[in-house]
Design a protein around this motif. Structure first.
Motif, mmCIF file in Angstrom:
data_model
loop_
_atom_site.group_PDB
_atom_site.id
_atom_site.type_symbol
_atom_site.label_atom_id
_atom_site.label_comp_id
_atom_site.label_asym_id
_atom_site.label_seq_id
_atom_site.Cartn_x
_atom_site.Cartn_y
_atom_site.Cartn_z
ATOM 1 N N THR A 1 22.992 -1.020 -5.601
ATOM 2 C CA THR A 1 21.476 -1.419 -5.610
ATOM 3 C C THR A 1 21.423 -2.579 -6.156
ATOM 4 O OG1 THR A 1 20.856 0.261 -7.247
ATOM 5 C CG2 THR A 1 20.596 0.784 -4.908
ATOM 6 N N VAL A 2 20.601 -3.341 -5.896
ATOM 7 C CA VAL A 2 20.161 -4.658 -6.683
ATOM 8 C C VAL A 2 18.617 -4.472 -6.918
ATOM 9 C CG1 VAL A 2 19.779 -7.194 -6.665
ATOM 10 C CG2 VAL A 2 22.019 -6.155 -5.879
ATOM 11 N N ASP A 3 17.999 -4.443 -8.416
ATOM 12 C CA ASP A 3 16.586 -4.378 -8.570
ATOM 13 C C ASP A 3 16.077 -3.104 -7.739
ATOM 14 O OD1 ASP A 3 17.139 -6.545 -9.594
ATOM 15 O OD2 ASP A 3 15.999 -7.976 -8.384
ATOM 16 N N GLY A 4 17.127 -2.108 -7.777
ATOM 17 C CA GLY A 4 16.482 -0.677 -7.097
ATOM 18 C C GLY A 4 16.687 -0.677 -5.673
ATOM 19 N N GLU A 5 16.876 -1.941 -4.915
ATOM 20 C CA GLU A 5 17.029 -1.854 -3.310
ATOM 21 C C GLU A 5 18.393 -1.672 -3.078
ATOM 22 O OE1 GLU A 5 14.038 -2.675 -1.417
ATOM 23 O OE2 GLU A 5 13.243 -1.625 -3.355
ATOM 24 N N VAL A 6 18.624 -1.098 -1.822
ATOM 25 C CA VAL A 6 19.793 -0.896 -1.427
ATOM 26 C C VAL A 6 20.364 -2.200 -0.798
ATOM 27 C CG1 VAL A 6 21.337 0.573 0.083
ATOM 28 C CG2 VAL A 6 19.596 1.557 -1.193
ATOM 29 N N VAL A 7 21.597 -2.683 -1.136
ATOM 30 C CA VAL A 7 22.001 -3.996 -0.698
ATOM 31 C C VAL A 7 23.430 -3.574 0.151
ATOM 32 C CG1 VAL A 7 20.768 -5.418 -2.229
ATOM 33 C CG2 VAL A 7 23.264 -4.635 -2.678
ATOM 34 N N PRO B 1 0.731 -1.058 -0.029
ATOM 35 C CA PRO B 1 0.087 -0.029 0.044
ATOM 36 C C PRO B 1 0.906 1.309 0.017
ATOM 37 C CG PRO B 1 0.035 -1.003 2.272
ATOM 38 C CD PRO B 1 0.644 -1.765 1.425
ATOM 39 N N HIS B 2 2.227 1.080 0.347
ATOM 40 C CA HIS B 2 3.020 2.210 0.395
ATOM 41 C C HIS B 2 3.811 2.588 -0.942
ATOM 42 C CE1 HIS B 2 1.746 2.871 4.600
ATOM 43 N NE2 HIS B 2 2.300 1.460 4.669
ATOM 44 N N SER B 3 3.730 1.811 -1.993
ATOM 45 C CA SER B 3 4.607 1.812 -3.019
ATOM 46 C C SER B 3 4.031 3.096 -3.827
ATOM 47 C CB SER B 3 4.085 0.772 -3.804
ATOM 48 O OG SER B 3 3.000 0.395 -4.369
ATOM 49 N N GLY B 4 4.681 3.476 -4.628
ATOM 50 C CA GLY B 4 4.666 4.710 -5.376
ATOM 51 C C GLY B 4 4.073 5.986 -4.697
ATOM 52 N N GLY C 1 2.519 -0.786 -9.540
ATOM 53 C CA GLY C 1 1.766 0.282 -8.661
ATOM 54 C C GLY C 1 2.770 1.106 -7.887
ATOM 55 N N GLY C 2 4.153 1.026 -8.267
ATOM 56 C CA GLY C 2 4.881 1.534 -7.401
ATOM 57 C C GLY C 2 5.650 2.766 -8.151
ATOM 58 N N SER C 3 6.728 3.252 -7.702
ATOM 59 C CA SER C 3 7.264 4.370 -8.506
ATOM 60 C C SER C 3 8.402 3.789 -9.554
ATOM 61 C CB SER C 3 7.944 5.554 -7.689
ATOM 62 O OG SER C 3 8.838 4.856 -6.598
ATOM 63 N N GLY C 4 9.003 2.526 -9.274
ATOM 64 C CA GLY C 4 10.037 2.008 -9.983
ATOM 65 C C GLY C 4 9.341 0.610 -10.853
ATOM 66 N N ASN C 5 8.702 0.775 -11.611
ATOM 67 C CA ASN C 5 8.037 -0.387 -12.261
ATOM 68 C C ASN C 5 8.842 -0.783 -13.642
ATOM 69 O OD1 ASN C 5 5.933 0.196 -10.296
ATOM 70 N ND2 ASN C 5 5.270 1.709 -11.803
ATOM 71 N N ALA C 6 10.007 -1.054 -13.597
ATOM 72 C CA ALA C 6 10.823 -1.303 -14.633
ATOM 73 C C ALA C 6 10.412 -2.731 -15.234
ATOM 74 C CB ALA C 6 12.333 -1.465 -14.131
ATOM 75 N N VAL C 7 10.250 -3.673 -14.581
ATOM 76 C CA VAL C 7 9.666 -4.858 -14.986
ATOM 77 C C VAL C 7 8.424 -4.910 -15.953
ATOM 78 C CG1 VAL C 7 8.834 -7.400 -14.470
ATOM 79 C CG2 VAL C 7 11.081 -6.483 -13.462
ATOM 80 N N ALA C 8 7.388 -4.094 -15.100
ATOM 81 C CA ALA C 8 6.199 -3.939 -15.913
ATOM 82 C C ALA C 8 6.369 -3.155 -17.215
ATOM 83 C CB ALA C 8 5.407 -3.093 -15.015
ATOM 84 N N HIS D 1 14.154 -2.040 -19.432
ATOM 85 C CA HIS D 1 13.806 -0.767 -18.698
ATOM 86 C C HIS D 1 14.451 -0.805 -17.489
ATOM 87 C CE1 HIS D 1 10.962 -0.369 -22.102
ATOM 88 N NE2 HIS D 1 10.456 0.917 -21.383
ATOM 89 N N ILE D 2 14.916 0.394 -17.125
ATOM 90 C CA ILE D 2 15.400 0.307 -15.482
ATOM 91 C C ILE D 2 14.226 1.331 -14.957
ATOM 92 C CG2 ILE D 2 17.719 -0.149 -15.558
ATOM 93 C CD1 ILE D 2 18.199 3.052 -15.678
ATOM 94 N N SER D 3 13.317 1.907 -15.428
ATOM 95 C CA SER D 3 12.391 2.633 -14.935
ATOM 96 C C SER D 3 11.217 2.611 -16.037
ATOM 97 C CB SER D 3 12.642 3.893 -14.505
ATOM 98 O OG SER D 3 12.848 4.961 -15.540
ATOM 99 N N GLU D 4 10.168 3.155 -15.631
ATOM 100 C CA GLU D 4 9.049 3.256 -16.381
ATOM 101 C C GLU D 4 9.487 3.900 -18.120
ATOM 102 O OE1 GLU D 4 5.150 4.793 -15.616
ATOM 103 O OE2 GLU D 4 5.048 3.383 -13.679
ATOM 104 N N ASP D 5 10.191 4.906 -17.802
ATOM 105 C CA ASP D 5 10.602 5.736 -19.107
ATOM 106 C C ASP D 5 12.024 5.692 -19.554
ATOM 107 O OD1 ASP D 5 11.255 7.107 -17.020
ATOM 108 O OD2 ASP D 5 9.611 8.809 -17.555
ATOM 109 N N LEU D 6 12.925 4.914 -18.718
ATOM 110 C CA LEU D 6 14.450 4.741 -19.172
ATOM 111 C C LEU D 6 14.793 3.354 -19.508
ATOM 112 C CD1 LEU D 6 16.454 6.640 -16.333
ATOM 113 C CD2 LEU D 6 15.760 7.523 -18.600
#
Ligand code: ADP
Ligand code: MG
Length: 395
Positions: A370-376, A7-10, A94-101, A298-303
């Motif tokens: 970052t891995v898949d946009g997540e800080v590791v 529920p907190h995505s995007g 539904g997030g801000s980083g929807n690269a796979v979609a 893609h690495i984001s919706e528009d990149l």
């Protein structure tokens, strides 16, 4: 279908977006689902780690790439990972980083979309239920942690934008544009050593380089073990043809004695404290602006970082930008990335190679990976591709 929604995505509207755009679509397609609203980070990861997977034909997420990352890693943390990771996965952006979609939408040859249009397109794909294979990349960190990644491994500029732009979350997908502009103002150089195994060179390393029964043939075992048709329409119900792992002949058990963690052995890698194998390429430059390994377009919706990338091409698309590039040229590069034309601009600072494994050893004691946009965990990391290990509802 088990649908997990963050529920907190995007911008925090995933639930209302689901209700407005997808709920009825699933009902009309007669796809029964159970909706679970995640309550905290790693909730979905724990859920799929413990779930009775025989109950579900598919596991889907409505969030950004981060929730899919939880699901993939939760599945790979199971004792039965080999079967579990074959469960078809679905994505609803539904997030801000929807690269796979954005990537699966692109692979279908559809015109670029974002926001709610992309959500509707992915909702339709989920209803159609065509299953494709998906490459996973195994990533090992200095503390011997092992992660499975489906999207990207980033260090330098892109990783900093990934993590710093969290605070612009309220603007949704535009957070990466804002983050990129802010980072450009304080452009810096990242020092480290980058090595990779080019994609052209096949073959495994050292003791694992044996017969066709060696663990390196894991992907082929999977390929020959399935008895359902990938990427083909289903006869009666969109979800009926999803992987039913109980019906599939069991793949030959891989000898896991060489590895201490679950998942297929990383036959191309040697321990991080040893030099990379002699047939690897060691990049001569040690000053970078960014290092980005991607395995989707893609690495984001528009990149569009790697326009040639496909779900199961078995390739790590490695892009790095050498230090010395001007702010203007870097900005031009990111603007070109919106069309995916940045790799053909002949910018002398940009290098693009195809790899099947890589190692990155940053020199500075602090930084961000970052891995898949997540800080590791920050520090030396290495990675190798495991072709077609997972399955994704796409197309
Ligand atoms: P976005 O694209 O908006 O960043 P993600 O799917 O990447 O969306 O999720 C962002 C982060 O939120 C991820 O690290 C994910 O693990 C985490 N997360 C998932 N569910 C919750 C929750 N209920 N509360 C807080 N964080 C969550
Ligand atoms: Mg995210």
């Amino acid at each position: 279908m088990l649908l997990m929604l963050n529920p907190h995505s995007g911008k925090g509207q995933a639930h209302s977006l689901f209700t407005a755009h997808v709920q009825r679509m699933l009902q009309e397609a007669s796809i029964p689902y159970t909706l679970i609203i995640t309550e905290r980070q790693n909730h979905a990861r724990e859920l799929v780690r413990e779930a009775d997977l025989s109950q579900w034909d598919a596991l889907a997420i409505m969030s950004g790439d981060g929730l899919l990352f939880e699901v993939v890693n939760g599945l790979m943390e199971r004792e039965d990972w080999e079967e579990a990771i074959k469960t078809p996965l679905g994505v609803l952006p539904g997030g801000s980083g929807n690269a796979v979609a954005a990537s699966i939408h692109n692979y279908c040859g559809l015109q670029p979309m974002s926001g709610e249009d992309l959500l509707v397109s992915c909702g339709f794909m989920l209803c159609k239920g065509l299953v494709s294979r998906l490459d996973l990349i195994s990533i090992c960190t200095a503390s011997n942690q092992r992660l499975f990644s489906f999207l990207s491994l980033a260090w330098g500029f892109v990783a900093d934008v990934d993590s710093e732009s969290e605070k612009y979350r309220h603007v949704g997908a535009a957070r990466f544009t804002v983050g990129t502009l802010v980072r450009l103002m304080s452009l810096r150089v990242y020092q480290g050593k980058l090595s990779y195994l080019p994609a052209e060179q096949s073959g495994s390393y050292s003791s694992l380089e044996q017969s066709t029964e060696s663990p390196t043939d894991f992907s082929q075992q999977i390929a020959s073990s399935s008895d359902y048709s990938d990427s083909s329409p289903c006869a009666n119900h969109p979800l009926h043809n999803f992987c039913n792992s109980n019906n599939a002949p069991k793949p030959k058990r891989t000898n896991l004695s060489q590895v201490s963690v679950l998942g297929p052995p990383d036959s191309l890698l040697v321990p991080l404290d040893q030099p990379v194998p002699a047939h690897w390429t060691v990049v001569s430059e040690q000053d970078f602006v960014l290092v980005l390994a991607v395995y989707q377009s893609h690495i984001s919706e528009d990149l569009i970082a790697a326009p040639a990338s496909r779900l199961e091409d078995g390739v790590i698309h490695l892009i790095y930008v050498k230090a010395g590039i001007s702010r203007t040229a870097l900005l031009r590069l990111f603007l070109a990335m919106e069309k995916g034309t940045h790799l053909s601009t002949n910018c002398p600072y940009v290098v693009y190679v195809k790899a099947q494994a890589l190692r990155l050893e940053p020199y500075s004691p602090k930084g961000t990976i970052t891995v898949d946009g997540e800080v590791v965990e920050y520090g030396p990391v290495q990675a190798q591709i495991h072709s077609s290990l997972a399955r994704l509802i796409a197309g």
